[in-house]
Design a protein around this motif. Structure first.
Motif, PDB file in Angstrom:
ATOM      1  N   ALA A  43       0.980  -1.522   0.285  1.00 41.21           N
ATOM      2  CA  ALA A  43      -0.193  -0.144  -0.258  1.00 41.21           C
ATOM      3  C   ALA A  43       0.765   0.932   0.018  1.00 41.21           C
ATOM      4  O   ALA A  43       0.499   2.117  -0.787  1.00 41.21           O
ATOM      5  CB  ALA A  43      -1.056   0.162   1.269  1.00 41.21           C
ATOM      6  N   LEU A  44       1.909   1.685   0.955  1.00 43.66           N
ATOM      7  CA  LEU A  44       2.433   2.796   1.137  1.00 43.66           C
ATOM      8  C   LEU A  44       3.154   2.263  -0.294  1.00 43.66           C
ATOM      9  O   LEU A  44       3.301   3.645  -1.141  1.00 43.66           O
ATOM     10  CB  LEU A  44       3.971   2.249   2.083  1.00 43.66           C
ATOM     11  CG  LEU A  44       2.809   2.592   3.432  1.00 43.66           C
ATOM     12  CD1 LEU A  44       4.403   1.904   4.714  1.00 43.66           C
ATOM     13  CD2 LEU A  44       2.768   4.201   3.313  1.00 43.66           C
ATOM     14  N   THR A  45       3.886   1.640  -0.748  1.00 43.30           N
ATOM     15  CA  THR A  45       4.679   1.447  -2.681  1.00 43.30           C
ATOM     16  C   THR A  45       3.795   2.096  -3.528  1.00 43.30           C
ATOM     17  O   THR A  45       3.872   2.972  -4.133  1.00 43.30           O
ATOM     18  CB  THR A  45       4.918   0.102  -2.417  1.00 43.30           C
ATOM     19  OG1 THR A  45       5.944   0.120  -1.988  1.00 43.30           O
ATOM     20  CG2 THR A  45       5.587   0.401  -4.233  1.00 43.30           C
ATOM     21  N   LEU A  46       2.338   1.971  -3.765  1.00 48.71           N
ATOM     22  CA  LEU A  46       0.899   2.173  -4.528  1.00 48.71           C
ATOM     23  C   LEU A  46       1.092   3.969  -3.973  1.00 48.71           C
ATOM     24  O   LEU A  46       1.045   4.574  -5.217  1.00 48.71           O
ATOM     25  CB  LEU A  46       0.314   2.082  -4.078  1.00 48.71           C
ATOM     26  CG  LEU A  46       0.541   0.368  -5.262  1.00 48.71           C
ATOM     27  CD1 LEU A  46      -1.464  -0.439  -4.481  1.00 48.71           C
ATOM     28  CD2 LEU A  46       1.217   0.267  -6.631  1.00 48.71           C
ATOM     29  N   VAL A  47       0.974   3.675  -2.485  1.00 50.29           N
ATOM     30  CA  VAL A  47       0.995   5.685  -3.094  1.00 50.29           C
ATOM     31  C   VAL A  47       1.990   6.236  -3.195  1.00 50.29           C
ATOM     32  O   VAL A  47       1.998   7.523  -3.507  1.00 50.29           O
ATOM     33  CB  VAL A  47       0.386   5.693  -1.087  1.00 50.29           C
ATOM     34  CG1 VAL A  47       0.536   6.726  -0.944  1.00 50.29           C
ATOM     35  CG2 VAL A  47      -1.181   4.917  -0.969  1.00 50.29           C
ATOM     36  N   LEU A  48       3.437   5.847  -2.311  1.00 40.68           N
ATOM     37  CA  LEU A  48       4.297   6.694  -2.964  1.00 40.68           C
ATOM     38  C   LEU A  48       4.335   7.001  -4.761  1.00 40.68           C
ATOM     39  O   LEU A  48       4.674   7.564  -4.904  1.00 40.68           O
ATOM     40  CB  LEU A  48       5.297   6.407  -2.533  1.00 40.68           C
ATOM     41  CG  LEU A  48       6.751   6.224  -2.559  1.00 40.68           C
ATOM     42  CD1 LEU A  48       6.959   7.866  -2.404  1.00 40.68           C
ATOM     43  CD2 LEU A  48       7.759   5.408  -2.356  1.00 40.68           C
ATOM     44  N   VAL A  49       4.065   5.687  -5.327  1.00 43.07           N
ATOM     45  CA  VAL A  49       4.390   5.769  -6.546  1.00 43.07           C
ATOM     46  C   VAL A  49       3.610   6.673  -7.050  1.00 43.07           C
ATOM     47  O   VAL A  49       3.608   7.917  -8.440  1.00 43.07           O
ATOM     48  CB  VAL A  49       3.560   4.471  -7.528  1.00 43.07           C
ATOM     49  CG1 VAL A  49       3.900   4.124  -9.049  1.00 43.07           C
ATOM     50  CG2 VAL A  49       5.414   3.430  -7.259  1.00 43.07           C
ATOM     51  N   ALA A  50       2.033   6.664  -6.594  1.00 38.81           N
ATOM     52  CA  ALA A  50       0.862   7.131  -7.334  1.00 38.81           C
ATOM     53  C   ALA A  50       1.524   9.275  -7.222  1.00 38.81           C
ATOM     54  O   ALA A  50       0.479   9.473  -7.727  1.00 38.81           O
ATOM     55  CB  ALA A  50      -0.605   7.247  -6.835  1.00 38.81           C
ATOM     56  N   ILE A  51       1.488   9.297  -5.648  1.00 43.66           N
ATOM     57  CA  ILE A  51       2.174  10.636  -5.835  1.00 43.66           C
ATOM     58  C   ILE A  51       3.477  11.160  -6.139  1.00 43.66           C
ATOM     59  O   ILE A  51       3.122  12.013  -7.360  1.00 43.66           O
ATOM     60  CB  ILE A  51       1.624  10.945  -3.794  1.00 43.66           C
ATOM     61  CG1 ILE A  51       0.404  10.682  -3.955  1.00 43.66           C
ATOM     62  CG2 ILE A  51       2.423  12.086  -3.684  1.00 43.66           C
ATOM     63  CD1 ILE A  51       0.495  11.077  -2.103  1.00 43.66           C
ATOM     64  N   ALA A  52       4.504  10.406  -6.031  1.00 41.33           N
ATOM     65  CA  ALA A  52       5.913  10.767  -6.359  1.00 41.33           C
ATOM     66  C   ALA A  52       6.163  10.716  -7.530  1.00 41.33           C
ATOM     67  O   ALA A  52       6.309  11.920  -8.517  1.00 41.33           O
ATOM     68  CB  ALA A  52       7.136  10.640  -5.886  1.00 41.33           C
ATOM     69  N   ILE A  53       5.457   9.523  -8.388  1.00 46.67           N
ATOM     70  CA  ILE A  53       6.346   9.659  -9.346  1.00 46.67           C
ATOM     71  C   ILE A  53       4.857  10.207 -10.670  1.00 46.67           C
ATOM     72  O   ILE A  53       4.839  10.407 -12.108  1.00 46.67           O
ATOM     73  CB  ILE A  53       6.489   8.162  -9.869  1.00 46.67           C
ATOM     74  CG1 ILE A  53       7.977   7.380  -9.248  1.00 46.67           C
ATOM     75  CG2 ILE A  53       6.483   7.550 -11.728  1.00 46.67           C
ATOM     76  CD1 ILE A  53       7.599   5.884  -9.439  1.00 46.67           C
ATOM     77  N   TYR A  54       3.590   9.477 -10.462  1.00 40.89           N
ATOM     78  CA  TYR A  54       2.395  10.130 -11.502  1.00 40.89           C
ATOM     79  C   TYR A  54       1.800  11.384 -10.939  1.00 40.89           C
ATOM     80  O   TYR A  54       1.121  11.728 -11.932  1.00 40.89           O
ATOM     81  CB  TYR A  54       1.736   8.967 -11.812  1.00 40.89           C
ATOM     82  CG  TYR A  54       2.582   7.835 -13.149  1.00 40.89           C
ATOM     83  CD1 TYR A  54       1.975   7.770 -13.574  1.00 40.89           C
ATOM     84  CD2 TYR A  54       2.686   6.121 -12.197  1.00 40.89           C
ATOM     85  CE1 TYR A  54       2.303   6.590 -14.641  1.00 40.89           C
ATOM     86  CE2 TYR A  54       2.849   5.320 -12.081  1.00 40.89           C
ATOM     87  CZ  TYR A  54       3.101   5.077 -13.928  1.00 40.89           C
ATOM     88  OH  TYR A  54       3.818   4.461 -14.040  1.00 40.89           O
TER      89      TYR A  54
END
Length: 145
Positions: A43-54
């Protein structure tokens, strides 16, 4: 081709995740706690990817109200899959675990496709699809012997 490669990577990671989680569970952490830790990192990985990368915005509140329970149900099923595979894979071994897992996926997917369940469009099943499901069942029998 890109979708095939992504699906193949997911299959490989599924096996590796189950076996590494199983090793952690066997070390004494327990399948439920390993599953909780693994899901938290996911979950934390998905949140980080959603916010920081996309740089994705948060979903609209009305969409969450209307469809949020689907995500809750999916999360509950994911939790069961994660803890279940963590518990079962070390006992059955990766071959039996994932052939059985694939057989159920193939069978249920064929039923969903054939009858148009869960909001999908009904598509008549071709003989080759049914043969594929039967071959998966035969593979399961061979892996058990």
């Amino acid at each position: 081709m890109q979708f095939w490669l992504i699906a193949m990577a997911c299959g490989g990671f599924q096996v590796l995740q189950a076996m590494t989680n199983g090793a952690a569970a066997r070390a004494g952490i327990g399948a439920i706690w390993v599953g909780a830790m693994s899901a938290t990192v996911s979950a934390l990985t998905l949140v980080l990817v959603a916010i920081a990368i996309y740089r994705l915005p948060l979903p609209a509140a009305n969409l969450l109200e209307a469809h949020g329970l689907k995500a809750v149900a999916g999360g509950m099923m994911g939790a069961f899959i994660l803890a279940g595979l963590t518990f079962v894979a070390p006992k059955l071994g990766p071959s039996q675990t994932f052939i059985l897992y694939f057989f159920v996926i193939a069978t249920l997917s064929a039923l969903i496709d054939g009858f148009g369940l869960l909001g999908t469009e009904a598509k008549p099943l071709a003989a080759r699809q049914l043969v594929g499901v039967l071959l998966a069942g035969f593979g399961l029998l061979l892996a058990r012997s």
